[in-house]
Write an enzyme that holds these catalytic residues in place. Structure first.
Site, PDB file in Angstrom:
ATOM      1  CG  ASP A 226      -1.962   1.041   1.227  1.00 33.05           C
ATOM      2  OD1 ASP A 226      -3.114   0.697   0.912  1.00 33.05           O
ATOM      3  OD2 ASP A 226      -1.644   2.219   1.513  1.00 33.05           O
ATOM      4  CG  ASN A 234      -5.422  11.457  -4.743  1.00 34.43           C
ATOM      5  OD1 ASN A 234      -4.815  11.566  -5.804  1.00 34.43           O
ATOM      6  ND2 ASN A 234      -6.111  10.389  -4.408  1.00 34.43           N
ATOM      7  CG  HIS A 239      -8.044  12.453  -7.966  1.00 33.42           C
ATOM      8  ND1 HIS A 239      -8.393  13.220  -6.887  1.00 33.42           N
ATOM      9  CD2 HIS A 239      -8.497  11.193  -7.709  1.00 33.42           C
ATOM     10  CE1 HIS A 239      -9.038  12.461  -6.014  1.00 33.42           C
ATOM     11  NE2 HIS A 239      -9.109  11.223  -6.479  1.00 33.42           N
ATOM     12  CG  ASP A 243      -4.966   8.875 -11.784  1.00 34.98           C
ATOM     13  OD1 ASP A 243      -5.320   8.398 -10.690  1.00 34.98           O
ATOM     14  OD2 ASP A 243      -5.772   9.269 -12.654  1.00 34.98           O
ATOM     15  CD  GLU A 269      -4.263   3.576  -1.172  1.00 33.15           C
ATOM     16  OE1 GLU A 269      -5.231   3.066  -1.732  1.00 33.15           O
ATOM     17  OE2 GLU A 269      -4.214   3.785   0.055  1.00 33.15           O
TER      18      GLU A 269
HETATM   19  N1  LIG Z   1      -5.515   9.532  -7.888  1.00 35.02           N
HETATM   20  C1  LIG Z   1      -6.129   8.405  -7.531  1.00 35.02           C
HETATM   21  N2  LIG Z   1      -6.524   8.266  -6.230  1.00 35.02           N
HETATM   22  C2  LIG Z   1      -7.138   7.139  -5.872  1.00 35.02           C
HETATM   23  C3  LIG Z   1      -7.407   6.107  -6.778  1.00 35.02           C
HETATM   24  N3  LIG Z   1      -8.033   5.094  -6.104  1.00 35.02           N
HETATM   25  C4  LIG Z   1      -8.145   5.491  -4.811  1.00 35.02           C
HETATM   26  N4  LIG Z   1      -7.594   6.727  -4.645  1.00 35.02           N
HETATM   27  C5  LIG Z   1      -7.505   7.530  -3.434  1.00 35.02           C
HETATM   28  O1  LIG Z   1      -6.537   6.919  -2.563  1.00 35.02           O
HETATM   29  C6  LIG Z   1      -6.769   7.423  -1.241  1.00 35.02           C
HETATM   30  C7  LIG Z   1      -6.528   6.323  -0.248  1.00 35.02           C
HETATM   31  O2  LIG Z   1      -6.471   6.882   1.004  1.00 35.02           O
HETATM   32  P1  LIG Z   1      -6.478   6.093   2.376  1.00 35.02           P
HETATM   33  O3  LIG Z   1      -7.113   4.733   2.153  1.00 35.02           O
HETATM   34  O4  LIG Z   1      -7.094   6.961   3.412  1.00 35.02           O
HETATM   35  O5  LIG Z   1      -4.999   5.793   2.682  1.00 35.02           O
HETATM   36  P2  LIG Z   1      -3.685   6.720   2.776  1.00 35.02           P
HETATM   37  O6  LIG Z   1      -3.954   8.164   2.665  1.00 35.02           O
HETATM   38  O7  LIG Z   1      -2.745   6.151   1.745  1.00 35.02           O
HETATM   39  O8  LIG Z   1      -3.175   6.410   4.195  1.00 35.02           O
HETATM   40  P3  LIG Z   1      -2.378   5.145   4.698  1.00 35.02           P
HETATM   41  O9  LIG Z   1      -2.716   4.012   3.796  1.00 35.02           O
HETATM   42  O10 LIG Z   1      -2.858   4.906   6.090  1.00 35.02           O
HETATM   43  O11 LIG Z   1      -0.924   5.482   4.651  1.00 35.02           O
HETATM   44  C8  LIG Z   1      -8.192   7.973  -1.235  1.00 35.02           C
HETATM   45  O12 LIG Z   1      -8.121   9.387  -1.130  1.00 35.02           O
HETATM   46  C9  LIG Z   1      -8.756   7.579  -2.608  1.00 35.02           C
HETATM   47  O13 LIG Z   1      -9.628   8.569  -3.114  1.00 35.02           O
HETATM   48  C10 LIG Z   1      -6.997   6.304  -8.151  1.00 35.02           C
HETATM   49  O14 LIG Z   1      -7.173   5.457  -9.025  1.00 35.02           O
HETATM   50  N5  LIG Z   1      -6.378   7.454  -8.460  1.00 35.02           N
END
Ligand SMILES: Nc1nc2c(ncn2[C@@H]2O[C@H](COP(=O)(O)OP(=O)(O)OP(=O)(O)O)[C@@H](O)[C@H]2O)c(=O)[nH]1
Length: 364
Positions: A226, A234, A239, A243, A269
């Site tokens: 992860d 983001n 975004h 990406d 992610e």
């Molecule tokens: N740009 C982009 N963002 C995405 C995509 N899929 C998911 N996300 C974003 O990825 C983010 C995941 O955030 P969290 O699950 O809170 O995790 P984090 O901020 O990485 O925090 P930790 O995992 O605890 O380190 C969210 O804001 C989603 O909107 C994608 O395909 N593209």
């Protein structure tokens, strides 16, 4: 890198095989039935031609029977072509023996000609089949040595037939190629993640289950990966940058893997990596290599943050498969280790020594 297998087309393969067997055995029955037909039309002729008709029928039965042997089942086109050549050869011998056989035999030669189209699945086979279509009747003609006008008549019909088969065969091959290209494109779309080009979640779990069901494989390792603090990337850069970070991470992770390892994007992610036939020590080394590769590769941001540099980090959880694992139980253990890595401060690898212990492996 990531494994991008084609879907197995078992259903279609089985149907083709059944069709092949039906054609071969029907052709054998046809050859034998005409023994009696000839006897009715040309009383007494069947005795002369019996051995060649039986030989022709035997060729078809043999091809049909060989298709039941596993190593031959993928060679239906070649087997079919061989049996048709043999059938044509046997039929030409019959024509040589029958009074006015050549004139009567033309529809039969054409029928065999069309039959070989079924087995012309490549240009090479098409040319070989057309050669067989021309060769056997011509040889039989030499044997029979008929009047010159029969020769000319026959040669004209054969050449017309051959060119017609060439055109039809070429059309069929083009159609086949187009279909298989379309199929490959569809399965690529169905199995691949559009953003990163690695396997999508559905396909990754399908392959993971297949690997786990293959009991001849010793233990395999699963990495749950992860990107850390991805939400803030983001939020701060947009975004589009998010990406690019996901795409870059997939490329860097994949570059650390063996050809037999499989990477999939299992969530926004999140990635998962399957390491077949891998001990815990080796899995730790691979995970650490991935973690360092990401941490040491600064990401130069695209517009609108052009010029800025981003340092990504990963948290990784490792699980080693047990004999009774399925994809869910194995993924669940890898996820538990991933959460443990997040709680240990991120940018680290965690793994379970056994089902009940967990160890912090690396930290920066
Ligand atoms: N740009 C982009 N963002 C995405 C995509 N899929 C998911 N996300 C974003 O990825 C983010 C995941 O955030 P969290 O699950 O809170 O995790 P984090 O901020 O990485 O925090 P930790 O995992 O605890 O380190 C969210 O804001 C989603 O909107 C994608 O395909 N593209």
């Amino acid at each position: 890198m990531s494994e991008q297998r084609q879907p197995s087309n078992d259903g279609m393969h089985r149907r083709t095989l059944v069709l092949f067997r039906v054609i071969e055995f029907a052709a054998a029955a046809y050859m034998l039935a005409f023994v009696f037909w000839d006897n009715w039309l040309l009383p007494g002729a069947w005795q002369q031609t019996l051995s060649w008709r039986v030989a022709g029928a035997f060729g078809f039965v043999l091809a049909g029977a060989l298709s039941f042997i596993p190593s031959f089942t993928n060679r239906q086109a070649e087997l079919g072509a061989l049996s048709i050549w043999w059938g044509l050869f046997a039929m030409c011998q019959v024509f040589v023996l029958l009074p006015n056989g050549f004139i009567m035999g033309l529809p039969g030669v054409y029928m065999f000609g069309f039959a070989i189209l079924v087995y012309s699945t490549s240009r090479r086979l098409l040319w070989a089949n057309i050669l067989g279509f021309l060769l056997w009747p011509t040889l039989a003609l030499f044997q029979a040595n008929p009047e010159p006008e029969v020769w000319i008549q026959y040669a004209v019909f054969l050449l017309c037939g051959a060119s017609m088969l060439l055109i039809l065969g070429d059309l069929l091959i083009r159609r086949l190629r187009k279909d298989s290209h379309y199929q490959a494109k569809l399965s690529h779309l169905a199995f691949t993640d559009g953003l990163t080009g690695v396997l999508n979640r559905r396909r990754f779990f399908q392959l993971l289950n297949q690997q786990l069901q293959n009991r001849s494989n010793p233990s395999m390792a699963l990495l749950a990966i992860d990107i850390d603090h991805f939400k803030s990337i983001n939020d701060r850069h947009g975004h589009l940058t998010g990406d690019v970070a996901i795409q870059t991470s997939a490329t860097i992770i994949a570059a650390q893997l063996r050809p037999s390892d499989v990477i999939g994007r299992t969530g926004g992610e999140e990635f998962a990596v399957m390491l077949p036939q891998c001990s815990l020590d080796n899995a730790k080394a691979v995970a650490e290599r991935i973690r360092q590769a990401i941490a040491n590769t600064p990401l130069v941001l695209p517009k609108p943050s052009e010029g800025e540099v981003l340092h990504l980090t990963l948290s990784i959880g490792i699980a080693i498969s047990h004999a009774d694992d399925n994809s869910e139980s194995l993924m669940h253990r890898a996820d538990q280790q991933l959460y443990a890595a997040k709680h240990s401060g991120r940018n680290c690898v965690r793994y379970a020594e056994s089902a009940h212990t967990e160890t912090l492996f690396s930290e920066t």
